[in-house]
Design a protein around this motif. Structure first.
Motif, PDB file in Angstrom:
ATOM      1  N   ALA A 141       3.909  13.830   2.984  1.00  0.00           N
ATOM      2  CA  ALA A 141       4.715  12.852   2.618  1.00  0.00           C
ATOM      3  C   ALA A 141       4.138  11.892   1.533  1.00  0.00           C
ATOM      4  N   ALA A 142       4.560  10.735   1.030  1.00  0.00           N
ATOM      5  CA  ALA A 142       4.007   9.422   0.369  1.00  0.00           C
ATOM      6  C   ALA A 142       5.365   8.454   0.288  1.00  0.00           C
ATOM      7  N   ILE A 143       4.672   7.035   0.487  1.00  0.00           N
ATOM      8  CA  ILE A 143       5.913   6.242  -0.380  1.00  0.00           C
ATOM      9  C   ILE A 143       5.164   4.806  -0.822  1.00  0.00           C
ATOM     10  N   THR A 144       5.266   4.661  -1.243  1.00  0.00           N
ATOM     11  CA  THR A 144       4.799   3.353  -2.082  1.00  0.00           C
ATOM     12  C   THR A 144       5.080   2.081  -1.532  1.00  0.00           C
ATOM     13  N   GLY A 145       4.650   1.264  -2.194  1.00  0.00           N
ATOM     14  CA  GLY A 145       5.002  -0.042  -1.157  1.00  0.00           C
ATOM     15  C   GLY A 145       6.155  -0.460  -1.920  1.00  0.00           C
ATOM     16  N   GLY A 146       6.642   0.058  -2.960  1.00  0.00           N
ATOM     17  CA  GLY A 146       8.004  -0.089  -3.683  1.00  0.00           C
ATOM     18  C   GLY A 146       9.390   0.289  -2.967  1.00  0.00           C
ATOM     19  N   ALA A 155       7.839  -5.193   7.538  1.00  0.00           N
ATOM     20  CA  ALA A 155       8.021  -6.630   8.749  1.00  0.00           C
ATOM     21  C   ALA A 155       7.181  -6.400   9.995  1.00  0.00           C
ATOM     22  N   ILE A 156       7.039  -4.924  10.422  1.00  0.00           N
ATOM     23  CA  ILE A 156       6.266  -4.602  11.247  1.00  0.00           C
ATOM     24  C   ILE A 156       5.200  -3.353  10.685  1.00  0.00           C
ATOM     25  N   LYS A 157       4.913  -3.496   9.797  1.00  0.00           N
ATOM     26  CA  LYS A 157       3.367  -2.739   8.898  1.00  0.00           C
ATOM     27  C   LYS A 157       3.441  -1.807   9.675  1.00  0.00           C
ATOM     28  N   THR A 158       4.448  -1.688   9.648  1.00  0.00           N
ATOM     29  CA  THR A 158       5.109   0.753  10.013  1.00  0.00           C
ATOM     30  C   THR A 158       5.388   1.754   8.994  1.00  0.00           C
ATOM     31  N   VAL A 159       5.156   3.105   8.943  1.00  0.00           N
ATOM     32  CA  VAL A 159       5.728   3.561   8.081  1.00  0.00           C
ATOM     33  C   VAL A 159       6.117   5.269   8.901  1.00  0.00           C
ATOM     34  N   TYR A 160       7.026   5.665   8.663  1.00  0.00           N
ATOM     35  CA  TYR A 160       7.307   6.720   9.946  1.00  0.00           C
ATOM     36  C   TYR A 160       7.701   8.288   9.433  1.00  0.00           C
ATOM     37  N   LEU A 161       7.242   9.214  10.119  1.00  0.00           N
ATOM     38  CA  LEU A 161       7.758  10.305   9.095  1.00  0.00           C
ATOM     39  C   LEU A 161       8.483  11.111  10.233  1.00  0.00           C
ATOM     40  N   GLU A 162       9.917  10.791   9.813  1.00  0.00           N
ATOM     41  CA  GLU A 162      11.235  11.842  10.503  1.00  0.00           C
ATOM     42  C   GLU A 162      11.122  13.063   9.972  1.00  0.00           C
ATOM     43  N   MET A 163      11.164  13.638  11.242  1.00  0.00           N
ATOM     44  CA  MET A 163      11.279  15.587  10.942  1.00  0.00           C
ATOM     45  C   MET A 163      12.369  16.291  11.824  1.00  0.00           C
ATOM     46  N   ASN A 164      12.811  16.801  11.235  1.00  0.00           N
ATOM     47  CA  ASN A 164      14.098  17.776  11.320  1.00  0.00           C
ATOM     48  C   ASN A 164      14.527  19.334  11.118  1.00  0.00           C
ATOM     49  N   SER A 165      14.795  19.839  11.673  1.00  0.00           N
ATOM     50  CA  SER A 165      14.812  21.423  11.561  1.00  0.00           C
ATOM     51  C   SER A 165      13.077  21.450  11.563  1.00  0.00           C
ATOM     52  N   ALA A 222       0.481  -1.743   0.048  1.00  0.00           N
ATOM     53  CA  ALA A 222      -0.007   0.261  -0.323  1.00  0.00           C
ATOM     54  C   ALA A 222       1.049   1.211  -0.158  1.00  0.00           C
ATOM     55  N   THR A 223       0.526   2.047  -0.860  1.00  0.00           N
ATOM     56  CA  THR A 223       0.883   3.842  -0.833  1.00  0.00           C
ATOM     57  C   THR A 223       0.406   3.755   0.756  1.00  0.00           C
ATOM     58  N   ILE A 224       1.640   4.679   1.123  1.00  0.00           N
ATOM     59  CA  ILE A 224       0.754   5.418   2.918  1.00  0.00           C
ATOM     60  C   ILE A 224       1.075   6.910   2.662  1.00  0.00           C
TER      61      ILE A 224
END
Length: 114
Positions: free
Chosen positions: A49-54, A74-84, A32-34
């Protein structure tokens, strides 16, 4: 059916960092695209932001170079890492997928303030 749950929001000073998590469940999460969206008070919801399954990523111009969106299937998790982080990044952040339907998490508040 897909279920999404965000976590990791909080209060951070300008220039600081936060990592949001979007934990998913359901069939074929890994393909899934998240998407990560945000909504600030009085403003419309906007795509961050978005990320595809690939693993192909896409970022809004206002976060390019500051945010990244890795995923761990592997743990079915998508992150959003936010800096600055900036005060204008203050918003409720939501994860979303349109895979097999339109699914949203409950949102997590991010406040950037000194």
């Amino acid at each position: 059916q897909v279920q999404l749950a965000e976590s990791g929001g909080g209060l951070v000073q300008p220039g600081g960092s936060l990592r949001l998590s979007c934990a998913g469940s359901g069939t074929a999460f890994e393909v899934a695209t998240i998407n990560w969206y945000r909504q600030a008070p009085g403003k419309e919801r906007e795509l961050v932001a978005a990320i595809t399954g690939g693993g192909v990523t896409n970022y809004a111009d206002f976060v390019k170079g500051r945010f990244t969106i890795p995923r761990d299937n592997a743990i079915k998790t998508v992150y959003l890492e936010m800096n600055s982080l900036k005060p204008e990044d203050t918003a409720v952040y939501y994860c979303n997928t349109e895979f097999l339907g339109d699914y949203w998490g409950q949102g997590t508040q991010v406040t950037v303030s000194s």
